[in-house]
Design a protein around this motif. Structure first.
Motif, PDB file in Angstrom:
ATOM      1  N   GLY A 113       0.807  -1.212   0.000  1.00 26.49           N
ATOM      2  CA  GLY A 113       0.000   0.000   0.000  1.00 26.49           C
ATOM      3  C   GLY A 113       0.833   1.251   0.000  1.00 26.49           C
ATOM      4  N   GLN A 114       1.872   1.313  -0.783  1.00 30.58           N
ATOM      5  CA  GLN A 114       2.942   2.296  -0.781  1.00 30.58           C
ATOM      6  C   GLN A 114       2.532   3.711  -0.384  1.00 30.58           C
ATOM      7  OE1 GLN A 114       6.081   1.684  -1.161  1.00 30.58           O
ATOM      8  NE2 GLN A 114       5.920  -0.477  -1.577  1.00 30.58           N
ATOM      9  N   LEU A 115       2.750   4.016   0.874  1.00 31.69           N
ATOM     10  CA  LEU A 115       2.597   5.377   1.393  1.00 31.69           C
ATOM     11  C   LEU A 115       3.985   5.899   1.726  1.00 31.69           C
ATOM     12  CD1 LEU A 115      -0.428   5.462   3.887  1.00 31.69           C
ATOM     13  CD2 LEU A 115      -0.189   6.780   1.798  1.00 31.69           C
ATOM     14  N   TRP A 116       4.320   7.048   1.165  1.00 28.86           N
ATOM     15  CA  TRP A 116       5.581   7.697   1.524  1.00 28.86           C
ATOM     16  C   TRP A 116       5.277   8.795   2.527  1.00 28.86           C
ATOM     17  CZ3 TRP A 116       8.714   8.385  -3.696  1.00 28.86           C
ATOM     18  CH2 TRP A 116       9.098   7.108  -4.151  1.00 28.86           C
ATOM     19  N   HIS A 117       6.030   8.795   3.638  1.00 32.55           N
ATOM     20  CA  HIS A 117       5.767   9.715   4.744  1.00 32.55           C
ATOM     21  C   HIS A 117       6.867  10.779   4.816  1.00 32.55           C
ATOM     22  CE1 HIS A 117       2.662   6.981   6.260  1.00 32.55           C
ATOM     23  NE2 HIS A 117       3.508   5.998   6.002  1.00 32.55           N
ATOM     24  N   PHE A 118       6.459  12.013   5.096  1.00 33.41           N
ATOM     25  CA  PHE A 118       7.379  13.146   5.138  1.00 33.41           C
ATOM     26  C   PHE A 118       7.070  14.041   6.334  1.00 33.41           C
ATOM     27  CE2 PHE A 118       7.047  11.855   0.742  1.00 33.41           C
ATOM     28  CZ  PHE A 118       8.322  11.998   0.222  1.00 33.41           C
ATOM     29  N   GLU A 119       8.023  14.950   6.589  1.00 38.09           N
ATOM     30  CA  GLU A 119       7.828  16.021   7.568  1.00 38.09           C
ATOM     31  C   GLU A 119       8.361  17.296   6.949  1.00 38.09           C
ATOM     32  OE1 GLU A 119       9.936  16.695  11.676  1.00 38.09           O
ATOM     33  OE2 GLU A 119       8.352  15.199  11.949  1.00 38.09           O
ATOM     34  N   ASP A 120       7.533  18.374   6.998  1.00 33.09           N
ATOM     35  CA  ASP A 120       7.987  19.613   6.372  1.00 33.09           C
ATOM     36  C   ASP A 120       8.808  20.448   7.347  1.00 33.09           C
ATOM     37  OD1 ASP A 120       6.218  20.915   8.084  1.00 33.09           O
ATOM     38  OD2 ASP A 120       4.742  21.352   6.528  1.00 33.09           O
ATOM     39  N   GLU A 121       9.173  21.651   6.933  1.00 35.14           N
ATOM     40  CA  GLU A 121      10.048  22.499   7.753  1.00 35.14           C
ATOM     41  C   GLU A 121       9.372  22.980   9.024  1.00 35.14           C
ATOM     42  OE1 GLU A 121      12.914  24.613   4.464  1.00 35.14           O
ATOM     43  OE2 GLU A 121      10.788  25.163   4.430  1.00 35.14           O
ATOM     44  N   GLN A 122       8.050  22.906   9.079  1.00 38.20           N
ATOM     45  CA  GLN A 122       7.313  23.264  10.291  1.00 38.20           C
ATOM     46  C   GLN A 122       6.956  22.027  11.121  1.00 38.20           C
ATOM     47  OE1 GLN A 122       6.382  24.809   7.161  1.00 38.20           O
ATOM     48  NE2 GLN A 122       7.852  26.351   7.898  1.00 38.20           N
ATOM     49  N   SER A 123       7.601  20.903  10.807  1.00 43.52           N
ATOM     50  CA  SER A 123       7.397  19.620  11.506  1.00 43.52           C
ATOM     51  C   SER A 123       5.993  19.057  11.292  1.00 43.52           C
ATOM     52  CB  SER A 123       7.676  19.764  13.017  1.00 43.52           C
ATOM     53  OG  SER A 123       9.010  20.154  13.233  1.00 43.52           O
ATOM     54  N   GLU A 124       5.308  19.514  10.262  1.00 43.07           N
ATOM     55  CA  GLU A 124       4.001  18.947   9.934  1.00 43.07           C
ATOM     56  C   GLU A 124       4.208  17.660   9.145  1.00 43.07           C
ATOM     57  OE1 GLU A 124      -0.068  19.957   7.370  1.00 43.07           O
ATOM     58  OE2 GLU A 124       1.440  21.512   7.732  1.00 43.07           O
ATOM     59  N   LYS A 125       3.476  16.609   9.538  1.00 46.63           N
ATOM     60  CA  LYS A 125       3.618  15.312   8.890  1.00 46.63           C
ATOM     61  C   LYS A 125       2.710  15.228   7.658  1.00 46.63           C
ATOM     62  CE  LYS A 125       5.193  12.734  12.906  1.00 46.63           C
ATOM     63  NZ  LYS A 125       5.701  13.938  13.558  1.00 46.63           N
ATOM     64  N   LEU A 126       3.268  14.716   6.559  1.00 42.53           N
ATOM     65  CA  LEU A 126       2.552  14.583   5.305  1.00 42.53           C
ATOM     66  C   LEU A 126       2.762  13.177   4.759  1.00 42.53           C
ATOM     67  CD1 LEU A 126       3.907  17.887   3.700  1.00 42.53           C
ATOM     68  CD2 LEU A 126       1.656  17.609   4.741  1.00 42.53           C
ATOM     69  N   SER A 127       1.762  12.654   4.052  1.00 43.99           N
ATOM     70  CA  SER A 127       1.877  11.345   3.420  1.00 43.99           C
ATOM     71  C   SER A 127       1.280  11.408   2.032  1.00 43.99           C
ATOM     72  CB  SER A 127       1.145  10.269   4.248  1.00 43.99           C
ATOM     73  OG  SER A 127       1.715  10.141   5.528  1.00 43.99           O
ATOM     74  N   VAL A 128       1.772  10.564   1.151  1.00 42.81           N
ATOM     75  CA  VAL A 128       1.226  10.485  -0.199  1.00 42.81           C
ATOM     76  C   VAL A 128       1.257   9.033  -0.655  1.00 42.81           C
ATOM     77  CG1 VAL A 128       3.481  10.963  -1.254  1.00 42.81           C
ATOM     78  CG2 VAL A 128       1.393  11.384  -2.561  1.00 42.81           C
ATOM     79  N   ALA A 129       0.166   8.610  -1.304  1.00 42.07           N
ATOM     80  CA  ALA A 129       0.117   7.274  -1.894  1.00 42.07           C
ATOM     81  C   ALA A 129       0.794   7.320  -3.254  1.00 42.07           C
ATOM     82  CB  ALA A 129      -1.328   6.819  -2.031  1.00 42.07           C
ATOM     83  N   VAL A 130       1.795   6.475  -3.450  1.00 44.83           N
ATOM     84  CA  VAL A 130       2.541   6.471  -4.703  1.00 44.83           C
ATOM     85  C   VAL A 130       2.381   5.115  -5.391  1.00 44.83           C
ATOM     86  CG1 VAL A 130       4.226   8.148  -3.862  1.00 44.83           C
ATOM     87  CG2 VAL A 130       4.671   5.708  -3.582  1.00 44.83           C
ATOM     88  N   SER A 131       2.677   5.093  -6.666  1.00 47.44           N
ATOM     89  CA  SER A 131       2.611   3.848  -7.427  1.00 47.44           C
ATOM     90  C   SER A 131       3.622   3.915  -8.557  1.00 47.44           C
ATOM     91  CB  SER A 131       1.202   3.625  -7.989  1.00 47.44           C
ATOM     92  OG  SER A 131       0.853   4.686  -8.864  1.00 47.44           O
ATOM     93  N   GLY A 132       3.942   2.765  -9.112  1.00 49.19           N
ATOM     94  CA  GLY A 132       4.893   2.723 -10.211  1.00 49.19           C
ATOM     95  C   GLY A 132       4.951   1.348 -10.821  1.00 49.19           C
ATOM     96  N   ASN A 133       5.760   1.206 -11.848  1.00 47.15           N
ATOM     97  CA  ASN A 133       5.814  -0.055 -12.583  1.00 47.15           C
ATOM     98  C   ASN A 133       6.973  -0.953 -12.171  1.00 47.15           C
ATOM     99  OD1 ASN A 133       7.985   1.302 -13.641  1.00 47.15           O
ATOM    100  ND2 ASN A 133       7.198   1.441 -15.741  1.00 47.15           N
ATOM    101  N   TYR A 134       7.670  -0.593 -11.070  1.00 50.69           N
ATOM    102  CA  TYR A 134       8.813  -1.411 -10.645  1.00 50.69           C
ATOM    103  C   TYR A 134       8.945  -1.344  -9.129  1.00 50.69           C
ATOM    104  CZ  TYR A 134      13.677  -3.105 -10.351  1.00 50.69           C
ATOM    105  OH  TYR A 134      14.818  -3.813 -10.045  1.00 50.69           O
ATOM    106  N   SER A 135       9.077  -2.517  -8.518  1.00 54.02           N
ATOM    107  CA  SER A 135       9.368  -2.585  -7.083  1.00 54.02           C
ATOM    108  C   SER A 135      10.440  -3.641  -6.870  1.00 54.02           C
ATOM    109  CB  SER A 135       8.106  -2.931  -6.271  1.00 54.02           C
ATOM    110  OG  SER A 135       7.637  -4.225  -6.595  1.00 54.02           O
ATOM    111  N   ALA A 136      11.195  -3.492  -5.792  1.00 51.06           N
ATOM    112  CA  ALA A 136      12.266  -4.434  -5.477  1.00 51.06           C
ATOM    113  C   ALA A 136      12.481  -4.468  -3.979  1.00 51.06           C
ATOM    114  CB  ALA A 136      13.562  -4.038  -6.193  1.00 51.06           C
TER     115      ALA A 136
END
Length: 302
Positions: free
Chosen positions: A195-218
């Motif tokens: 369920g590929q979710l990439w998690h981030f934190e911005d410069e204000q320490s706010e947490k962000l996530s995005v669902a990503v997809s692609g044609n290759y995994s390893a």
């Protein structure tokens, strides 16, 4: 409970001024640190630390006990050093994933064995977690945000990741400017995470996530890094893995204002009693190497 450990926990609480900070430094849960502090106070028969919502304050009784526990810590360290200087021999079995083996543990092994030539090390490389007991593993080195609760977890460092792509990919497809825009790109994913979710934190320490997809995994990050350099898409990989590509210009860091979520690097083992003497020494070596690398990178980017 182990009173020597309780004394060591009390020393670290006083040193760092926080139960949470002591828990992180010792690789324990905060409730466990609280239990050791209660054990120390029961042993001393007095309140050693005043706890408030804002800070901890050591009591006069705590000041006196701290002098004693500091002496106990020094004595314990001397005994440990004596035990450590006995012949380090036998076999130490280590389990870790491919990236951990090649980038974190493997580089310290030659020098470690040169110092302890009577020791034999067996590395079990498996990208799936293994059973420490059934596989007769002395220690597993894992990158995770949730160490298994049944094991003792010693925090060794953090795994810092970067999002990157090749200049050719960015020239043809454009560079995402926000975390949300990653969903519009072909992302190269690590196959262990569903369920590929990439998690981030911005410069204000706010947490962000995005669902990503692609044609290759390893399941091996080096393959994702190689694919990214070959113009296949955008990858999130450990910074150590991408470092050569970033330095040579074959990779470009994307979204530098958004920090990918850090994962901890842990040494996991099942018991504090009768552990091989080489185990602690090796974990010390790995931790020292990670600290040195982090300081070097901080100096290079500072």
């Amino acid at each position: 409970m182990d009173r020597v450990t309780a004394a060591a926990v009390f020393n670290r609480i006083c040193e760092l001024g926080s139960l949470s900070a002591a828990a992180r430094a010792l690789g324990m849960s905060r409730p466990m640190v609280s239990r050791y502090l209660e054990e120390m106070e029961n042993w001393a028969g007095a309140r050693l630390i005043h706890r408030s919502s804002r800070r901890l304050t050591i009591t006069p009784a705590g000041e006196k006990i701290l002098q004693k526990t500091a002496q106990l810590a020094r004595l314990s360290e001397e005994i440990n050093d004596h035990a450590s200087h006995k012949a380090i021999a036998g076999t130490l079995r280590i389990a870790c994933a491919h990236f951990t083996a090649t980038q974190i543990v493997g580089p310290v092994i030659p020098g470690f064995l040169a110092r302890y030539p009577d020791l034999r090390i067996e590395m079990e490389i498996n990208n799936q977690p293994v059973s420490l007991i059934s596989e007769r593993i002395d220690v597993a080195i894992r990158i995770t945000d949730a160490p298994e609760p049944a094991a003792i977890a010693r925090h060794l460092g953090d795994c810092v990741s970067v999002v990157c792509a090749s200049p050719g990919w960015l020239q043809r497809h454009g560079e995402p400017r926000t975390v949300a825009e990653l969903a519009q790109h072909n992302c190269l994913c690590y196959s262990r995470f569903a369920g590929q979710l990439w998690h981030f934190e911005d410069e204000q320490s706010e947490k962000l996530s995005v669902a990503v997809s692609g044609n290759y995994s390893a399941g091996i990050s080096s393959l994702l890094c190689e694919a990214a350099m070959a113009d296949a898409g955008i990858a999130m990989v450990p910074e150590i893995e991408a470092r050569a590509g970033l330095q040579s210009g074959r990779l470009v860091q994307i979204l530098p204002r958004y920090a990918p979520r850090r994962l901890g690097i842990y040494g996991l083992y099942m018991s504090r009693e009768h552990t091989p003497a080489a185990l602690k020494l090796l974990l010390d070596e790995v931790k020292a190497a990670l600290v040195a690398d982090a300081q070097k990178q901080s100096g290079a980017t500072g």
